[in-house]
Design a protein around this motif. Structure first.
Motif, short mmCIF file in Angstrom:
data_model
loop_
_atom_site.label_atom_id
_atom_site.label_comp_id
_atom_site.label_asym_id
_atom_site.label_seq_id
_atom_site.Cartn_x
_atom_site.Cartn_y
_atom_site.Cartn_z
N UNK A 1 5.80 17.64 -2.63
CA UNK A 1 5.99 17.00 -3.94
C UNK A 1 4.66 16.82 -4.66
N UNK A 2 3.55 17.03 -3.96
CA UNK A 2 2.24 16.90 -4.62
C UNK A 2 1.81 18.20 -5.29
N UNK B 1 -2.14 17.75 -5.92
CA UNK B 1 -2.66 16.44 -6.30
C UNK B 1 -3.45 15.84 -5.13
N UNK C 1 -4.85 12.90 -3.05
CA UNK C 1 -4.62 11.47 -2.83
C UNK C 1 -5.98 10.85 -2.53
N UNK D 1 -6.32 4.97 -3.84
CA UNK D 1 -4.91 4.71 -4.13
C UNK D 1 -4.01 4.98 -2.93
N UNK D 2 -4.65 5.11 -1.79
CA UNK D 2 -3.85 5.41 -0.61
C UNK D 2 -3.21 4.15 -0.02
N UNK D 3 -3.93 3.05 -0.12
CA UNK D 3 -3.45 1.87 0.59
C UNK D 3 -2.49 1.02 -0.22
N UNK D 4 -2.75 0.92 -1.51
CA UNK D 4 -1.87 0.09 -2.32
C UNK D 4 -0.67 0.90 -2.77
N UNK E 1 -4.42 6.48 -13.16
CA UNK E 1 -5.61 7.31 -13.42
C UNK E 1 -5.13 8.73 -13.57
#
Lengths: 674, 674
Positions: free
Chosen positions: B596-597, B628, B630, B634-637, B643
């Motif tokens: 999906x990325x 995309x 990662x 933005x990996x943890x939240x 962005x």
């Protein structure tokens, strides 16, 4: 955990909500919801599923009277084999039978809890009299041995506690205890509290580690936290012990729910078998939130209570892991939990579909329970941030703006045609319902909102924690002196908050203000000569306060565009709009049909308009956007050669998520394509 | 319709498939699938659900023998109350009972149909002998009155035809008739054909417009088209009449399935009640394809048959509307139909979810049945285009490349974790299964592929229609002379097709070549002095052919990017990759996890590579794309401020959709974000 002094919720007697936003909600609860629900409990709402709740109590009370004369002869029915007894054909001539779901008693208990909280805020002798009369009816059904569950009293007392898994006796007990404590705290009247204690004592006599007792625990959790509440009210250790027993037993093998059902694991059994009940592992070994979402967070709330009181680090650690799992991997941006309607349950990590979401109102309420209890152990804004998110979005959305209809499920994307035609989405309603057969959510909203002060504030002896911002008059007792602290706020529309201290003599204590996660740069005015520091998301202001001292803090509410973690497949390439604590959404009423054709502009110009809409003063957001044009040549064929899409530039209107579905049936979306 | 001479499928005796691509498939069917399925019918496949099919026939045969001695005493069981009788604990000692689904007989009938077709292509005395012996077993179960359904023979003959809705007697009959005709056409042996006729005669004696007869019709359609086939084989009018009766009765009120179940409409009944069976309206009034997708297209096939033979314009018009509804609003790009697993059914217009698709292999096969029948009425490439789409994609995907495992459901997007953990997707399997308890798809693929020549070609007296391109040796009889037409093709990899005519004397006839919908500009070489015109998507070449004459036509196979109609919410902003008739997909094995990325580049450079992969010579496509990234922050939240995404430029590998899931478990996607 041992190092920190636990905070405790502010007593509701010590906080009066004078907030514009919340006062309206509380008055709605008082003037609309509580009277409406009383009618519902008495099956007087036209066009709504009857509750049968008060009917069942009355029948159970009659049986008690008759039994003393004639033994068991009176029992009207054979033992029903389902958790639901359908309504009779003629509602005007109900028989002396049990009707409805096995957990129908809890409708009353939630109502009386809300009534209790409401009476603290707004004394109302007429309501109190009604409540007292209702309590009389309920207590008249209690058996001499303390047992109190109308389903079994009416149907077959011999089967009491034979199906803890599915028949909700301990669930109803839990709500009884919660309601009884609340009503006692409000009125000082202990009739219902005594009834709850007697029932608790009965349970203790039947379930526990001692030989000959059942080794069970609730199929639907809540008794765990309710017993702690009963313990904290009465200081009776046995209630704490029973709660801890329930928590310790869950997840052990052999599986208690098999033992009582004399059932073997069969091929058709799915992971739901254990996971649904959070019984797949002993609770201290659990790291992933699974199963029925309401049950899960009710359990975790009880676990947090026990961890706090017994200072059980391992249990606390499990709570922390479960919390993090929810918040990092299983939480809708609205504060909803439960990604699947199958088992009303958590789905797997990062599986957060918008259109088939379950996100039950009660589950978000339960998440607030859990959050508040984690805050009691350790004030960390990570809990309160989620509490705020759930409250203003996924919980408030559960009730219509007029307080008369309710959502069970809070989806993030709705196409009414799909709700009507696609059975996979039949749990998603495009408009709120009057009342449900399984009416957990409406009274749960009522009891939460009426006690909102105890979520907004916790205290230690020398500190007042402000978790949620709402206009309030607080009484803080410190070294046996009373101080008044007035909080002024116009949340969720404006981030300015003022704190005014009224004190007869100077007082040295701390006010800890949560810095919301949506705010990067707050501005503090005042609080001179204070020791100020930020810790775990709170601004601690420790000083000697003088009478009339006023501090002001501003958390600027900017329109923000949020993206989901890229592991959330549903939201890839999409953004959500937030302002302050509010999640926004697009509705068909403002933006036309086919919301899936809308995209956000690359540099979206945004405006905030304070307007009256749907009878509310709300902040509406507009953003620049575009609507994909469906050209004639690709309208007829299902598949066409790809062409760069063409768009109309448009202005997209956003309304707060909690206000959606107040203008009839239409499409709604939270997430928009970029 | 009246003006047009109907075309008819080319007899399988007159077409030999010599195609590289299809010959491999046919040999797979002959060498792997047919022997494998014979074992399955006899419960000899380790680790697969037993069929019990031959067992049931043997038991039914025994009962017949015993009954003549002892009357009904032999009946082993009480009447089962479910459509499925579970397998015994000890498979080595089966009792003389019925096991499996009520429609288990049809496993054999589908098998014998495939065997028949295969024997025409590849005479095989050993297989024929096996088939004859099996037919003996089957026919030994036929009752003296002609009835032949093992479920009721074994369980309770008194209940014959008491539940046409759910018990599949007429469904099994339909497959019997289809199999019997096929076997007769292959071998000239009429034992099974006679049995089918006797059973048909029995049905005619019980169901029909005459007083005293049941006014029913099949719960699961197929008998409608099977009876037409029996009629066309035997010229017995009564079979045509019965088929037409079934079609005319469906959808009338009162609802026959209520009458037989003595059931009233209840509140819990959903639209599935009527729609599931295509019984919501009389068939001539139906405009939207609804309900169980296989049943629907089987019905529509029968409707098209009756419309053709009886020249029923109104019925034909309904067929046309239903066809258009499917193709314009309810067809997956792979030729799959059935957007929802609930009822294995069509979802509402434009509702074509990729990850929860049903798209049953059998439904695509049924769509080919329907298409071929519409082509018989009127040669229009719109039918053959869909036939081609379904065949090369949603049908071939139903079988593994080694012919040993099968998909029931053909999703367009798979995340294995979701298949395992999300019950909403439990119908979606990430790898093919050996055999199913409800084993409709594997034998259905076998019988379709073995008769593919009759879908590729239809004929009128003076015209040969080429609907599908595959290397073939065709015998065309025209004015009682035989001509040989050789077709050379390397579809689906290359669009060049040659047609060679072998004739002893010059012959004046027409060859009509379908111009595929994926091709804008074909190139024709040869066919001098011919009358050439394009009509309804066919290039008609009418001329006097001379011996050895060769024409060549090329349909360039370019890589194409397709978009779905913007009303398909699932695919907004996405494209699919096709080349020629093949839909392509991405697999984890080639592109890594988290498909999906992946996004397609704005101007995607594409390459086609002919390679050996998974043991097959296939065309792999590569396109420029991006993944995309990662980022850590933005990996943890779960939610972060939006962005602009950053990407790695990558090359995306695409394989033909029909080859997916041949390398173990992994993610797969057809549609990619642009």
């Amino acid at each position: 955990m041992n190092q920190i002094e636990n905070s405790r919720p502010l007593s509701l007697k010590n906080v009066k909500i004078i907030d514009y936003f919340w006062k309206k909600e509380l008055e709605l609860i008082r003037n609309e919801v509580i009277p409406y629900q009383w009618k519902a409990l008495n099956d007087q709402i036209e066009g709504a599923n009857p509750s049968f709740c008060m009917h069942n109590f009355k029948v159970a009370g009659k049986i008690l009277g008759k039994k003393s004369e004639k033994g068991k002869d009176y029992i009207a029915n054979t033992y029903p084999t389902d958790v639901f007894v359908p309504m009779p054909e003629d509602m005007d001539h109900l028989e002396d039978r049990f009707y409805g779901f096995v957990f129908q008693d809890s409708d009353f208990y939630k109502w009386i809890e809300a009534v209790g909280y409401s009476l603290i805020q707004y004394p109302d002798p007429q309501l109190e009299q009604l409540a007292d009369q209702a309590i009389d009816i309920v207590c008249a059904a209690q058996q001499p041995d303390g047992y109190l569950d109308t389903y079994y009293i009416i149907n077959n007392p011999e089967h009491i506690f034979t199906d803890l898994c599915s028949y909700h006796e301990l669930y109803c007990f839990g709500h009884l205890a919660e309601g009884a404590v609340a009503y006692y705290q409000a009125t000082g009247k202990d009739k219902l509290l005594k009834a709850a204690q007697r029932y608790a004592d009965y349970i203790t006599s039947r379930i526990g580690p001692e030989e000959g007792k059942l080794k069970g625990y609730p199929g639907h959790e809540i008794a765990e936290m309710a017993l702690v509440r009963l313990y904290e009210q009465t200081s009776e250790d046995k209630y704490l012990k029973l709660s801890k027993y329930f928590i310790d037993e869950r997840g052990k093998r052999p599986y208690y729910f098999d033992i009582e059902k004399k059932k073997e694991m069969t091929e058709g059994d799915t992971s739901l078998r254990y996971h649904y009940h959070q019984a797949h592992l002993p609770v201290r070994e659990q790291e992933e939130a699974v199963g029925h979402a309401v049950r899960a967070v009710y359990l975790y709330s009880g676990m947090a209570d026990i961890a706090r009181i017994t200072k059980d680090e391992i249990l606390y650690d499990a709570c922390e892991k479960l919390w993090n799992n929810i918040v990092d991997k299983k939480l809708y941006i609205t504060g909803g939990i439960g990604g699947t309607h199958i088992g009303e349950a958590f789905s797997f990590n990062y599986d957060l579909p918008n259109d088939t979401a379950y996100a039950e109102t009660c589950a978000s309420i339960g998440l607030m329970f859990f959050a508040r209890r984690m805050l009691e152990i350790k004030p960390d804004s990570k809990y309160a941030n989620v509490m705020e998110r759930a409250l203003y979005n996924g919980i408030l959305s559960g009730m219509s703006l007029d307080g008369k209809s309710f959502f069970y499920v809070n989806p993030l994307e709705v196409l009414p045609e799909a709700c009507h035609k696609d059975e996979r989405k039949s749990h998603v309603k495009p408009v709120r319902q009057k009342w449900f057969g399984c009416a957990c959510c409406p009274p749960n909203i009522a009891r939460l909102l009426c006690s909102i002060g105890s979520y907004a504030y916790t205290e230690t002896n020398d500190t007042l924690f402000v978790h949620l911002y709402m206009g309030s008059q607080i009484t803080k007792i410190f070294e046996s002196s009373e101080f008044n602290i007035n909080i002024y706020s116009s949340f969720p529309w404006n981030g300015k908050v003022s704190v005014e201290v009224k004190t007869k003599s100077d007082a040295y204590f701390t006010i800890a203000l949560r810095i919301p996660d949506w705010c990067e740069d707050y501005k503090l005015i005042g609080a001179q000569k204070a020791e100020k520091y930020v810790k775990d998301g709170y601004l601690y202001i420790k000083k000697c306060w003088v009478d009339g001292e006023l501090i002001e803090i501003e958390f600027p509410m900017k329109v923000k565009f949020l993206e989901a973690n890229p592991h959330v497949r549903e939201n890839i390439g999409k953004v959500a709009v937030m302002r302050g604590p509010l999640v926004y959404c697009m509705e068909e009423a403002d933006n036309g049909k086919d919301l899936h054709l809308l995209e956000l502009s690359d540099e979206p110009k945004t405006e905030v308009h304070f307007v009256e809409k749907m009878g509310e003063d709300i902040a509406v957001i507009t953003t620049a956007g575009r609507r994909r044009i469906i050209s004639d040549d690709n309208l007829n064929l299902l598949y066409n050669e790809y062409k760069k899409p063409i768009y109309d530039n448009i202005t997209i209107q956003w309304i707060p998520y909690y206000t959606w579905a107040n203008r009839g049936e239409g499409e709604m979306r939270v997430w928009i394509q970029t």
